[in-house]
Write a protein that holds these residues in place. Sequence first.
Motif, short mmCIF file in Angstrom:
data_model
loop_
_atom_site.label_atom_id
_atom_site.label_comp_id
_atom_site.label_asym_id
_atom_site.label_seq_id
_atom_site.Cartn_x
_atom_site.Cartn_y
_atom_site.Cartn_z
N SER A 250 0.82 -1.31 0.01
CA SER A 250 0.08 0.09 0.12
C SER A 250 0.76 1.46 -0.15
O SER A 250 0.36 2.58 0.12
N LYS A 251 2.04 1.05 -0.20
CA LYS A 251 3.33 2.20 -0.28
C LYS A 251 3.29 3.31 1.01
O LYS A 251 3.01 4.43 0.90
N ALA A 252 3.14 2.38 2.19
CA ALA A 252 3.01 3.27 3.53
C ALA A 252 4.46 3.85 3.53
O ALA A 252 5.42 3.64 2.78
N ASP A 253 4.51 4.75 4.53
CA ASP A 253 5.69 5.71 4.78
C ASP A 253 6.83 4.95 4.96
O ASP A 253 6.62 3.87 5.71
N ALA A 254 8.00 5.28 4.50
CA ALA A 254 9.34 4.50 4.59
C ALA A 254 9.58 4.41 6.32
O ALA A 254 10.07 3.22 6.85
N ALA A 255 9.26 5.40 7.16
CA ALA A 255 9.63 5.27 8.69
C ALA A 255 8.83 4.29 9.32
O ALA A 255 9.17 3.48 10.11
N ILE A 256 7.39 3.87 8.71
CA ILE A 256 6.58 2.99 9.21
C ILE A 256 7.12 1.49 8.85
O ILE A 256 6.94 0.68 9.62
N LEU A 257 7.53 1.53 7.50
CA LEU A 257 8.00 0.38 7.11
C LEU A 257 9.37 -0.27 7.71
O LEU A 257 9.39 -1.41 8.16
N ARG A 258 10.25 0.79 8.02
CA ARG A 258 11.48 0.27 8.91
C ARG A 258 11.01 -0.05 10.18
O ARG A 258 11.77 -0.98 10.59
N LYS B 235 8.38 -1.40 11.36
CA LYS B 235 7.84 -2.82 11.14
C LYS B 235 8.83 -3.78 10.66
O LYS B 235 8.65 -5.13 11.22
N ALA B 236 9.74 -3.34 10.19
CA ALA B 236 10.86 -4.42 9.75
C ALA B 236 11.71 -4.80 10.95
O ALA B 236 11.94 -5.88 11.25
N VAL B 237 11.85 -3.64 11.64
CA VAL B 237 12.72 -3.85 12.90
C VAL B 237 12.06 -4.84 13.96
O VAL B 237 12.61 -5.72 14.56
N GLU B 238 10.71 -4.65 14.19
CA GLU B 238 9.89 -5.28 14.82
C GLU B 238 9.65 -6.79 14.60
O GLU B 238 9.90 -7.68 15.37
N LEU B 239 9.61 -6.99 13.19
CA LEU B 239 9.78 -8.36 12.58
C LEU B 239 11.17 -9.05 12.83
O LEU B 239 11.13 -10.35 13.16
N GLU B 240 12.04 -8.40 12.81
CA GLU B 240 13.36 -8.85 13.06
C GLU B 240 13.79 -9.36 14.54
O GLU B 240 14.32 -10.44 14.64
N ASN B 241 13.10 -8.47 15.24
CA ASN B 241 13.23 -8.64 16.73
C ASN B 241 12.45 -10.17 17.10
O ASN B 241 12.78 -10.60 17.91
N LEU B 242 11.26 -10.07 16.49
CA LEU B 242 10.40 -11.17 16.51
C LEU B 242 11.12 -12.58 16.26
O LEU B 242 11.12 -13.85 16.74
N LYS B 243 11.96 -12.47 15.15
CA LYS B 243 12.80 -13.71 14.51
C LYS B 243 13.89 -14.20 15.41
O LYS B 243 13.84 -15.13 15.74
N LYS B 244 14.41 -12.95 16.20
CA LYS B 244 15.50 -13.18 16.87
C LYS B 244 14.82 -13.75 18.35
O LYS B 244 15.71 -14.84 18.86
N SER B 245 13.80 -13.41 18.82
CA SER B 245 13.16 -13.83 19.82
C SER B 245 12.89 -15.47 19.73
O SER B 245 13.07 -16.26 20.61
#
Length: 198
Positions: free
Chosen positions: A80-88, A90-100
């Motif tokens: 949906s072409k969300a703002d880059a700051a929001i995507l970053r 969410k990507a960090v949040e996803l990376e933290n979930l993967k590490k957890s």
Amino acid sequence: MRALTVLSVCLLLCLTGALAQTSEQKIGYFDQQHILENMPEFKKLNQEIVVKGEQYDKILKGKYEEFRLKSDALEKLAASKADAAILRDKAVELENLKKSYEDFEASSMNELRNYYASLFEPIKQKVNEAIIFAGRQKGYAFLLRMDLNPNGGDIWPVVLYAKDSTNNLTSDIMKNLGINAAAASTRKTGLPQVLQRK
């Protein structure tokens, strides 16, 4: 030359004496896996490991499901072409979930191994003491294990031939441990066991 002949005769006499002594010594064998499988303590330990493993699996599945849902949400945001700051974010949040997920998976496996090892050690000690007691009680000079080490590592000796089943002390050891066993293990020893698989 004479010294060599005298030395050879002495060596021959020593070997003959040693062989005569060893032919009088009793050698017994036992099936340690059969003993362990019938010990209430070992059965209880295995059941505890299964229960703990299932609990950890449930937590891992929950973590994976959360990761999958957030991953799908990130893909929708990106589409949906969300703002880059929001995507970053969410990507960090996803990376933290993967590490957890990965950290919990590694630590839970390590905890299971340590838990098993700490509770298996006294069981192993109890069996070892019963083995020594049975061997001394029956007058055996040697007892051979006919199974593999459940902890990995060294491989215990395998009996290639057993003249008869009267040397099988599995039932005596189980009796010394207070385990009610009508008969010893019926597994074949050594080469017959290997040949039976083919």
